[in-house]
Scaffold this active site. Structure first.
Site, PDB file in Angstrom:
ATOM      1  N   HIS A   2      -0.935   0.463 -10.071  1.00 11.70           N
ATOM      2  CA  HIS A   2      -1.556  -0.426  -8.425  1.00 11.70           C
ATOM      3  C   HIS A   2      -2.153  -2.176  -9.836  1.00 11.70           C
ATOM      4  O   HIS A   2      -3.169  -2.098  -9.952  1.00 11.70           O
ATOM      5  CB  HIS A   2      -2.840   0.076  -8.145  1.00 11.70           C
ATOM      6  CG  HIS A   2      -3.724  -0.619  -6.741  1.00 11.70           C
ATOM      7  ND1 HIS A   2      -4.050  -0.165  -5.474  1.00 11.70           N
ATOM      8  CD2 HIS A   2      -3.361  -2.422  -6.650  1.00 11.70           C
ATOM      9  CE1 HIS A   2      -3.562  -0.853  -5.169  1.00 11.70           C
ATOM     10  NE2 HIS A   2      -3.417  -2.344  -5.860  1.00 11.70           N
TER      11      HIS A   2
ATOM     12  N   ARG B 288       0.689  -0.809   0.357  1.00 13.19           N
ATOM     13  CA  ARG B 288       0.112  -0.002   0.088  1.00 13.19           C
ATOM     14  C   ARG B 288       0.950   1.526   0.039  1.00 13.19           C
ATOM     15  O   ARG B 288       2.255   1.360   0.762  1.00 13.19           O
ATOM     16  CB  ARG B 288      -0.567   0.076   1.478  1.00 13.19           C
ATOM     17  CG  ARG B 288      -1.878  -1.184   1.494  1.00 13.19           C
ATOM     18  CD  ARG B 288      -3.222  -0.836   0.056  1.00 13.19           C
ATOM     19  NE  ARG B 288      -4.510  -1.666   0.144  1.00 13.19           N
ATOM     20  CZ  ARG B 288      -4.439  -2.558  -0.608  1.00 13.19           C
ATOM     21  NH1 ARG B 288      -3.203  -2.708  -1.929  1.00 13.19           N
ATOM     22  NH2 ARG B 288      -5.462  -3.452  -0.942  1.00 13.19           N
TER      23      ARG B 288
HETATM   24  P1  NAP Z   1      -1.191 -11.476   4.843  1.00 11.10           P
HETATM   25  O1  NAP Z   1      -1.868 -12.947   3.772  1.00 11.10           O
HETATM   26  O2  NAP Z   1      -2.173 -11.447   5.031  1.00 11.10           O
HETATM   27  O3  NAP Z   1      -0.021 -12.055   5.339  1.00 11.10           O
HETATM   28  C1  NAP Z   1       0.716 -10.707   6.254  1.00 11.10           C
HETATM   29  C2  NAP Z   1       1.580 -10.720   6.447  1.00 11.10           C
HETATM   30  O4  NAP Z   1       2.325  -9.425   6.926  1.00 11.10           O
HETATM   31  C3  NAP Z   1       2.131 -11.589   7.247  1.00 11.10           C
HETATM   32  O5  NAP Z   1       3.704 -12.611   7.180  1.00 11.10           O
HETATM   33  C4  NAP Z   1       2.943 -10.986   8.770  1.00 11.10           C
HETATM   34  O6  NAP Z   1       2.868 -11.919   9.911  1.00 11.10           O
HETATM   35  C5  NAP Z   1       3.509  -9.800   8.249  1.00 11.10           C
HETATM   36  N1  NAP Z   1       2.839  -8.450   8.729  1.00 11.10           N
HETATM   37  C6  NAP Z   1       1.190  -8.146   9.458  1.00 11.10           C
HETATM   38  N2  NAP Z   1       2.085  -7.131  10.260  1.00 11.10           N
HETATM   39  C7  NAP Z   1       3.075  -7.219  10.320  1.00 11.10           C
HETATM   40  C8  NAP Z   1       3.642  -5.951  10.880  1.00 11.10           C
HETATM   41  N3  NAP Z   1       3.469  -5.308  12.090  1.00 11.10           N
HETATM   42  N4  NAP Z   1       5.173  -6.897  11.037  1.00 11.10           N
HETATM   43  C9  NAP Z   1       5.615  -7.630  10.616  1.00 11.10           C
HETATM   44  N5  NAP Z   1       5.204  -8.380   9.529  1.00 11.10           N
HETATM   45  C10 NAP Z   1       3.822  -7.677   9.853  1.00 11.10           C
HETATM   46  O7  NAP Z   1      -1.625 -11.060   3.066  1.00 11.10           O
HETATM   47  P2  NAP Z   1      -1.620 -11.162   1.895  1.00 11.10           P
HETATM   48  O8  NAP Z   1      -2.507 -11.801   1.306  1.00 11.10           O
HETATM   49  O9  NAP Z   1      -0.130 -11.446   1.921  1.00 11.10           O
HETATM   50  O10 NAP Z   1      -1.623  -9.850   0.862  1.00 11.10           O
HETATM   51  C11 NAP Z   1      -0.593  -8.638   1.931  1.00 11.10           C
HETATM   52  C12 NAP Z   1      -0.890  -6.665   1.253  1.00 11.10           C
HETATM   53  O11 NAP Z   1      -0.457  -6.736   0.084  1.00 11.10           O
HETATM   54  C13 NAP Z   1      -2.583  -7.417   1.385  1.00 11.10           C
HETATM   55  O12 NAP Z   1      -2.769  -6.121   2.397  1.00 11.10           O
HETATM   56  C14 NAP Z   1      -2.704  -6.357   0.358  1.00 11.10           C
HETATM   57  O13 NAP Z   1      -2.532  -4.863   1.373  1.00 11.10           O
HETATM   58  C15 NAP Z   1      -1.594  -5.698  -1.132  1.00 11.10           C
HETATM   59  N6  NAP Z   1      -1.630  -6.359  -2.043  1.00 11.10           N
HETATM   60  C16 NAP Z   1      -1.604  -5.572  -3.249  1.00 11.10           C
HETATM   61  C17 NAP Z   1      -2.038  -5.556  -4.236  1.00 11.10           C
HETATM   62  C18 NAP Z   1      -1.612  -5.430  -5.890  1.00 11.10           C
HETATM   63  O14 NAP Z   1      -1.985  -5.203  -6.392  1.00 11.10           O
HETATM   64  N7  NAP Z   1      -0.291  -4.407  -5.731  1.00 11.10           N
HETATM   65  C19 NAP Z   1      -3.012  -7.417  -4.254  1.00 11.10           C
HETATM   66  C20 NAP Z   1      -3.260  -8.268  -3.736  1.00 11.10           C
HETATM   67  C21 NAP Z   1      -2.795  -7.319  -2.221  1.00 11.10           C
HETATM   68  P3  NAP Z   1       2.307 -12.504  10.584  1.00 11.10           P
HETATM   69  O15 NAP Z   1       2.640 -14.101   9.251  1.00 11.10           O
HETATM   70  O16 NAP Z   1       2.974 -13.284  11.453  1.00 11.10           O
HETATM   71  O17 NAP Z   1       0.314 -13.039  10.642  1.00 11.10           O
END
Ligand code: NAP
Length: 308
Positions: free
Chosen positions: A271, A223
């Site tokens: 994006h 983000r």
């Molecule tokens: P996810 O499965 O919820 O994984 C989030 C990861 O971030 C987990 O490993 C979590 O740790 C870690 N995390 C969260 N808060 C943290 C903190 N304070 N310190 C350290 N690590 C932290 O999410 P995802 O599905 O992989 O997606 C991630 C993000 O990608 C989405 O939220 C979205 O913003 C972005 N995204 C962007 C696009 C684009 O087109 N640009 C598309 C899709 C998604 P734990 O494993 O310990 O819980």
């Protein structure tokens, strides 16, 4: 019968309505702020207006149309109802493609070669083996894990940082705020795949980005709010950082006159890293509606306290 309200910028969800009707016969639909939308049991959201969800007394389920839910939880008045997100293998594939491309862009010096092509400068750079490039992934969740595994398969040296401690084959893992500086200190290409929460907001500031070794690059696909863009630009201009691929921005679309479009070393993408198909979104929302009716656990419900 269930009633749905679409909460987004006008027209954005037009393709979703017929697909959702097909999945859920008898569905009644309205768009916020139409009067009927206030009675809805299901809210389907992308950046809903602050206060809108709190004004829907019959609400039973709040669904994001994206992998992230920051667009919903940013509003402190969101009522205490389940909030679900989209998790889809095709999103992981697309994100991994984007991360692999961005990694190769820096690792194989395409950033420099494309720049040189503007002036017809023929210059070959020394070829490096993938194991000599250290890729660090912020966030080892659904998307981070998929990208990290594929980078390992290609031979890159991969590390990752998450909130809770993890082990993953071939990946050096770091966890928690105390380990962040050590993680950043050994990263040539930093890829952000964190969710946006109060603890990750503005994480990539001058202090953190300065911890990266000189010549490191940033790939931001999480983000825009994770990055203090002025701090990045300052570090690019001093030469501490080499470049950045930025896919997400605080304000989207990034205005045509925004200086980031023209900042040397920065590549802006719109994006586009990973976009769920409307069909998958409709199917996952419908499945959660059916589960809700049957009193079964919902798919991909987020933890409200953690914020992701
Ligand atoms: P996810 O499965 O919820 O994984 C989030 C990861 O971030 C987990 O490993 C979590 O740790 C870690 N995390 C969260 N808060 C943290 C903190 N304070 N310190 C350290 N690590 C932290 O999410 P995802 O599905 O992989 O997606 C991630 C993000 O990608 C989405 O939220 C979205 O913003 C972005 N995204 C962007 C696009 C684009 O087109 N640009 C598309 C899709 C998604 P734990 O494993 O310990 O819980």
């Amino acid at each position: 019968m269930i009633s749905v309200a679409f909460l987004s910028t006008p027209g954005l969800m037009d393709p979703l309505e017929p697909l959702l009707r097909r999945e859920l016969p008898g569905l009644t639909c309205a768009s916020w702020p139409e009067e009927a939308s206030r009675e809805a049991e299901l809210a389907v959201c992308w950046k809903p207006q602050a206060g809108a969800l709190a004004a829907m007394p019959n609400l039973k389920l709040i669904h994001s149309i994206a992998a992230g839910v920051d667009n919903i939880l940013a509003d402190p008045s969101v009522p205490d109802r389940p909030v679900c997100r989209i998790v889809d293998p095709d999103i992981s594939v697309a994100m991994t493609e984007f991360v692999l491309w961005s990694t190769l862009y820096f690792h194989r010096d395409f950033d420099r070669v494309i720049d040189n092509a503007r002036t017809g400068a023929w210059h070959r750079y020394a070829q490096r083996a993938p194991q000599d490039t250290r890729v660090g992934i912020l966030g080892l969740g659904t998307l981070g894990t998929d990208a990290a595994r594929r980078l390992v398969d290609l031979g890159f040296s991969v590390s990752a940082w998450s909130r809770s401690a993890k082990t993953a084959d071939g990946i050096r893992t770091f966890s928690g705020a105390a380990a962040l500086d050590a993680f950043l200190g050994e990263v040539d290409i930093l890829v952000s795949l964190l969710p946006l929460t109060p603890s990750t907001l503005g994480l990539l500031n001058a202090e953190r980005l300065s911890r990266l070794p000189k010549g490191a690059a940033l790939v931001l696909c999480s983000r825009g709010e994770h990055l203090i863009a002025d701090d990045l630009v300052a570090l690019l201009r001093t030469g501490h950082l080499r470049g950045a691929v930025l896919d997400v921005f605080e304000r989207e679309p990034l205005p045509a006159d925004h200086p980031l479009w023209r900042e040397p070393g920065v590549l802006v993408t719109p994006h586009m890293a990973a976009i769920a198909s409307w069909m998958v979104i409709a199917q996952q929302i419908a499945e959660n509606v059916r589960r809700l009716k049957r009193g079964e656990p919902l798919l991909n419900a987020v933890d409200r306290a953690r914020g992701y």
